[in-house]
Design a protein around this motif. Structure first.
Motif, PDB file in Angstrom:
ATOM      1  N   GLN A 115       3.782 -12.267  -8.301  1.00 22.72           N
ATOM      2  CA  GLN A 115       2.877 -11.208  -7.856  1.00 22.72           C
ATOM      3  C   GLN A 115       1.487 -11.596  -8.319  1.00 22.72           C
ATOM      4  OE1 GLN A 115       0.836  -8.859  -7.100  1.00 22.72           O
ATOM      5  NE2 GLN A 115       1.481  -7.008  -8.129  1.00 22.72           N
ATOM      6  N   SER A 118      -1.395  -9.292 -10.051  1.00 15.72           N
ATOM      7  CA  SER A 118      -1.209  -8.609 -11.325  1.00 15.72           C
ATOM      8  C   SER A 118      -1.706  -9.462 -12.478  1.00 15.72           C
ATOM      9  CB  SER A 118       0.262  -8.277 -11.517  1.00 15.72           C
ATOM     10  OG  SER A 118       0.477  -7.839 -12.831  1.00 15.72           O
TER      11      SER A 118
ATOM     12  N   ALA B  70      -2.656   1.083  -7.010  1.00 14.95           N
ATOM     13  CA  ALA B  70      -2.931   0.437  -8.286  1.00 14.95           C
ATOM     14  C   ALA B  70      -1.633   0.013  -8.973  1.00 14.95           C
ATOM     15  CB  ALA B  70      -3.718   1.383  -9.190  1.00 14.95           C
ATOM     16  N   SER B  73      -0.305  -3.161  -7.527  1.00 13.74           N
ATOM     17  CA  SER B  73      -1.138  -4.299  -7.881  1.00 13.74           C
ATOM     18  C   SER B  73      -0.950  -4.667  -9.348  1.00 13.74           C
ATOM     19  CB  SER B  73      -2.599  -3.975  -7.599  1.00 13.74           C
ATOM     20  OG  SER B  73      -3.406  -4.300  -8.680  1.00 13.74           O
ATOM     21  N   ALA B  74      -0.602  -3.668 -10.183  1.00 12.24           N
ATOM     22  CA  ALA B  74      -0.418  -3.939 -11.607  1.00 12.24           C
ATOM     23  C   ALA B  74       0.939  -4.557 -11.896  1.00 12.24           C
ATOM     24  CB  ALA B  74      -0.567  -2.641 -12.399  1.00 12.24           C
ATOM     25  N   LEU B 208      -8.589   0.860  -6.838  1.00 11.33           N
ATOM     26  CA  LEU B 208      -8.538   0.297  -8.186  1.00 11.33           C
ATOM     27  C   LEU B 208      -8.138  -1.191  -8.219  1.00 11.33           C
ATOM     28  CD1 LEU B 208      -7.144   3.287 -10.218  1.00 11.33           C
ATOM     29  CD2 LEU B 208      -9.455   2.400 -10.139  1.00 11.33           C
ATOM     30  N   PRO B 209      -7.243  -1.643  -7.342  1.00  7.74           N
ATOM     31  CA  PRO B 209      -6.912  -3.076  -7.400  1.00  7.74           C
ATOM     32  C   PRO B 209      -8.144  -3.963  -7.226  1.00  7.74           C
ATOM     33  CG  PRO B 209      -5.284  -1.938  -6.124  1.00  7.74           C
ATOM     34  CD  PRO B 209      -6.354  -0.934  -6.422  1.00  7.74           C
ATOM     35  N   THR B 211     -10.864  -3.671  -8.728  1.00  7.17           N
ATOM     36  CA  THR B 211     -11.532  -3.920 -10.005  1.00  7.17           C
ATOM     37  C   THR B 211     -11.004  -5.187 -10.670  1.00  7.17           C
ATOM     38  OG1 THR B 211      -9.918  -2.520 -11.123  1.00  7.17           O
ATOM     39  CG2 THR B 211     -11.976  -1.477 -10.468  1.00  7.17           C
ATOM     40  N   THR B 212      -9.732  -5.468 -10.473  1.00  5.19           N
ATOM     41  CA  THR B 212      -9.180  -6.668 -11.106  1.00  5.19           C
ATOM     42  C   THR B 212      -9.213  -7.866 -10.170  1.00  5.19           C
ATOM     43  OG1 THR B 212      -6.985  -5.986 -10.415  1.00  5.19           O
ATOM     44  CG2 THR B 212      -7.631  -5.434 -12.654  1.00  5.19           C
ATOM     45  N   ALA B 215     -11.562 -10.840 -11.040  1.00  2.00           N
ATOM     46  CA  ALA B 215     -11.099 -11.606 -12.188  1.00  2.00           C
ATOM     47  C   ALA B 215      -9.871 -12.433 -11.836  1.00  2.00           C
ATOM     48  CB  ALA B 215     -10.789 -10.665 -13.351  1.00  2.00           C
ATOM     49  N   MET B 216      -8.986 -11.862 -11.013  1.00  2.00           N
ATOM     50  CA  MET B 216      -7.763 -12.595 -10.694  1.00  2.00           C
ATOM     51  C   MET B 216      -8.058 -13.781  -9.776  1.00  2.00           C
ATOM     52  SD  MET B 216      -5.620 -11.255 -12.544  1.00  2.00           S
ATOM     53  CE  MET B 216      -4.262 -12.297 -12.057  1.00  2.00           C
TER      54      MET B 216
END
Lengths: 621, 252
Positions: A115, A118, B70, B73-74, B208-209, B211-212, B215-216
């Protein structure tokens, strides 16, 4: 006892308590030992062990980078200590994760279920890989002691540089990704900590404090084993930490300034106080102490600066991963059992660390004073002192004993009530109040129901009717109220008084009467209540009497009312209506009782209710 | 096709039929007040609940099924994921129990089996099995006043705006969930503010996804970038040391 013995005894005690707690957690679930809840899904195991543990283990890749990539040979003597600290830091974080995860036996699943969006997926991959890298980096050290794997050792030493490079690349990745984890919670994390730059801040602060952790480790061993640290190289290493700490401070404050959060630092809220403490520990004290050359070269200055930075970084990570992530309505504080596990895992890591220091060639140090060697520096691996007063008690026996005792103590301390109640709130039932019209409201939440006792007596046939509701079967008492046995709102109550039955002042019944020989004297094989109390009336109570448990008040009341009204269903209480709360719980309450109510009118969700199944499956007959 | 639920707070009478239907459909056991519950009625055994607000307002709380969730995605193992109908469902056999979804969800929806030795995350799945077979979720089917209805998201948003327009003054002029955190599949129209359903009163419209995501995306470049920088440094340092040695040798 010397300082090593005292220290190790404490460590083994903590480990024993942690193991006992962990076993309880695996048998009864997370709720049995922790205060974790739906509002606080991450507690101190993540906030104090996993996230700060990984950050504090950053010394491994920073120091190896300085030594092998930048070729600073003067730090070579700290390479093994740095790698060992990193390895144990990750190992302790992984252990904490195993206790903390809901399904830890599936912890490897990110390997097969990918995934890429994540941050946690990335972190778990990196942690698994880096643990392997660290193991390979450290493996040559224990292999030195044996000639069996000389080939493997040569191979690993030869390709050390590859491992070092891999270690740096993987570490930079997941140290920053740990910060990415909290980017997704802009609405929960306090603004003083939330920042779009969290990944960079995490990486830089880990690089800053990493070498300081290694220095602190070295100083602690030197203190414990009474050796002298080489302050010159340590100070040089500390200077590296100092420079990166300054960079980190600049990033953090410029970020706060640009986003206009600087004024809120001094607004007096408890969060701002915590923030100031964190900044003082993490930035101010280390920068002042390490920035002044004289202090940097003194042992006390170095030790205080490193300790403060380590605590500061731990606090920062704990704030981000826990304290400042709390949502409205959560009042999380860790239970003593969570603290046991948290400390015990760290203690276990330190035990392994000391074992490695004592048994392997981790480093070379100067003796403080060669003449003191005989008294103060016991040959490592042997008991220096007798603990139990009898000769021949080896270190191994001594620490095993301490571990087993604290393990047993840990089990004795486990929260019996909490495990038995399975997390159900214990609410003691209050007697129904009123005169001819009773207000049945066991938990005083004002959402009871009015019960016209007199009318029921009249309609059901005067005195003959008592038995329809009251069991009339409690020995020596024919008029017990429901609340006396069904004394808990939502959990079953044990109603068999064993001691009274056996006591000469009570029923004075011989053991053999209920526990017929040759059977073992156990609850399961004992006689049932109704075998003696033949006058026990109601059939419906027969099942529960076999387990000696009175069902919860809520269940008892619902079944009692609904079971009867199901047959007497009339126009205003049809069977379908009986399954709905407002039919009986109309929300009206007698005025004279309002002062006694526990709280405002709170409508219980029907989830709190067990209705007789016959009612839920409505059928026309 | 994106399916959705529209709940009209002004029509809800608080009869709990949806809650009962949900419990029955998903086979949930009777619930009790556990110490690890939040006081909003949702729990591991309760995927939807009615939150009482002042002046006889009943607000049904359930998973919002965000368009860009979110939680999904987390989730590090994709145990939580989105179907083509826009429903966010949960694969218990993939879950490792990290509870990052509970941290990530802006509405605090996922709940956990705290009392079980083998715990799972629990949340509304919009009766995916029923929807897949062309039926509507149990809760909307059970509603006696049509306060909560099921349908295609576009149509429901149009319906919501129509109701707001035709009853001026009755509703707050906003479809809750149309744009919040990138849009949700569970929509509300209401005469009271529904800010209490999320952790901040006015959640942004940014998913919200996102926001990361930045960085990802930087992960792989960082990995090789760090390697390249370190390799370059290593080469420079070695070269300098070599030159230094040669200098010393030629001088000596």
């Amino acid at each position: 006892m010397n300082r090593v013995d005292v220290f190790k005894s404490v460590l083994w005690t903590l480990t024993g308590l942690a193991v006992a707690t962990a076993i309880t957690r695996f048998i009864f679930g997370l709720g049995a030992v922790s205060n974790l809840s739906d509002s606080t899904p991450w507690g101190i195991w993540k906030g104090l062990n996993v996230v700060p543990g990984i950050a504090l283990a950053a010394g491994g890749f920073v120091v190896t980078a300085v030594i092998y990539v930048l070729k600073r040979e003067e730090f070579h003597r700290y390479a093994k200590v740095a790698v060992l600290i990193a390895f144990l830091g990750y190992l302790s974080a992984a252990t904490a994760l195993v206790v903390e995860l809901g399904l830890p036996w599936l912890v490897w699943q990110p390997v097969i279920y990918w995934q890429f969006h994540s941050a946690l997926f990335e972190v778990s991959w990196c942690v698994m890989l880096y643990l392997g890298v660290l193991l390979l980096e450290f493996l040559p050290v224990p292999l030195e002691e044996t000639s069996w794997f000389a080939g493997l050792r040569r191979f690993l030493t030869k390709y050390k540089l590859v491992l070092v490079f891999l270690g740096i690349m993987i570490s930079c990745l997941h140290q920053s990704s740990l910060g990415t984890l909290f980017l997704i919670t802009p609405e929960k994390l306090h603004p003083l900590w939330y920042s779009a730059l969290l990944p960079i801040e995490f990486l830089v602060s880990a690089i800053a404090v990493g070498p300081l952790v290694v220095i602190l480790g070295v100083l602690v061993i030197c203190y414990m084993y009474r050796k002298e640290a080489d302050r010159k190289t340590l100070s040089k290493l500390a200077y590296l930490g100092f420079i990166v700490t300054v960079i980190y401070g600049l990033i953090r404050f410029i970020d706060l300034g640009v986003n206009g959060k600087l004024p809120t630092i001094f607004d007096g809220s408890w969060q701002s106080t915590v923030f100031l403490i964190e900044i003082a520990l993490m930035l101010v004290i280390p920068i002042v102490l390490l920035g002044i050359r004289k202090l940097r070269y003194s042992q006390a200055g170095l030790a205080i600066a490193c300790f403060s930075a380590v605590i500061g970084l731990g606090l920062d990570r704990a704030n981000i991963a826990g304290v400042m992530l709390q949502v409205p309505g959560s009042h999380y504080y860790p239970t003593i059992y969570e603290v046991f596990v948290s400390l015990g895992i760290v203690a276990g890591a330190i035990i392994v660390f000391l074992f490695c220091v004592e048994h392997f060639k981790i480093w070379d140090v100067k003796w403080k004073d060669p003449r003191e060697r005989a008294e103060y520096c016991p040959k490592f691996g042997l008991a220096s002192d007798v603990w139990l007063g009898s000769p021949g008690v080896t270190e191994r026996v001594k620490y095993s004993l301490i571990f087993v005792l604290s393990f047993a103590l840990g089990f004795a301390l486990m929260p019996q009530d909490r495990i038995e109640s399975k997390g159900v709130e214990e609410i003691t039932v209050q007697k129904a109040r009123g005169g001819d019209t009773l207000f049945i409201d066991g938990n005083l939440d004002a959402f009871g129901t009015l019960f016209d006792h007199a009318r029921h007596v009249d309609n059901l046939g005067q005195k003959e009717s008592c038995i329809r509701c009251h069991h009339m079967n409690v020995p020596l008492d024919k008029e017990s109220g429901c609340w006396e046995c069904h004394s808990s709102m939502y959990t079953a109550t044990d109603i068999f008084r064993h001691d009274w039955h056996a006591s000469p002042n009570g029923a004075a019944i011989a053991c053999d009467v209920c526990h017929e020989p040759p059977q073992e004297r156990q609850k399961a094989s004992a006689k049932k209540c109704r075998d003696c109390h033949v006058d026990l009336y109601a059939d419906s109570t027969a099942d529960t009497l076999d387990t000696y448990l009175a069902m919860s008040y809520v269940d008892a009341m619902h079944i009692l009312c609904v079971d009867c009204h199901r047959w007497l269903a009339s126009a205003d209480t049809t069977r379908a209506a009986l399954a709905q709360c407002p039919t009986c719980h109309t929300g009206s309450q007698p005025d004279y009782l309002k002062a006694d109510m526990r709280g405002e009118l709170r409508r219980p969700a029907p989830n709190h209710v067990m209705m007789p199944p016959a009612v839920l499956q409505v059928k026309e007959e | 096709m994106s399916m959705a639920i529209l709940t009209d707070i002004t029509k809800c009478i608080g009869c709990f039929e949806c809650v009962a239907a949900c419990k029955k459909t998903n086979g949930h056991e009777a619930d009790k007040p556990y110490v690890f519950h939040i006081n909003d009625g949702l729990s591991a055994h309760n995927w939807t609940s009615i939150v009482q607000r002042p002046d006889k307002h009943f607000v049904r709380k359930q998973c919002r099924h965000c368009l860009d969730p979110a939680c999904a995605s987390a989730c590090p193992v994709a145990a939580l994921h989105q179907t083509s109908e826009g429903i966010v469902i949960y694969d218990s056999h993939k879950c490792i129990g990290c509870r990052y979804c509970m941290i990530a969800c802006p509405y605090g929806i996922p709940r956990y089996d705290w009392d079980k030795p083998v715990p799972y995350v629990q949340k509304c799945n919009m009766c995916y099995e029923r929807v897949k077979h062309g039926k509507q979720p149990a809760c909307t089917a059970a509603c006696p006043t049509q306060a909560t209805i099921f349908g295609e998201r576009k149509e429901l948003i149009a319906e919501a705006h129509r109701r707001i327009k035709e009853n001026p003054g009755k509703y707050i002029n906003k479809v809750f969930g149309e744009f919040e955190v990138g849009g949700t599949s569970v929509l509300y129209i209401s005469d009271i503010d529904l800010g209490f359903l999320s952790y901040v009163a006015i959640p942004g419209t940014k998913a919200l996804p996102k926001t990361t995501a930045t960085a990802m995306e930087a992960v792989l470049p960082t990995f090789f970038g760090v390697g390249a920088v370190m390799g370059g440094l290593h080469w420079l340092v070695r070269r300098r040391q070599k030159l230094q040695r040669e200098n010393e040798e030629s001088e000596g």
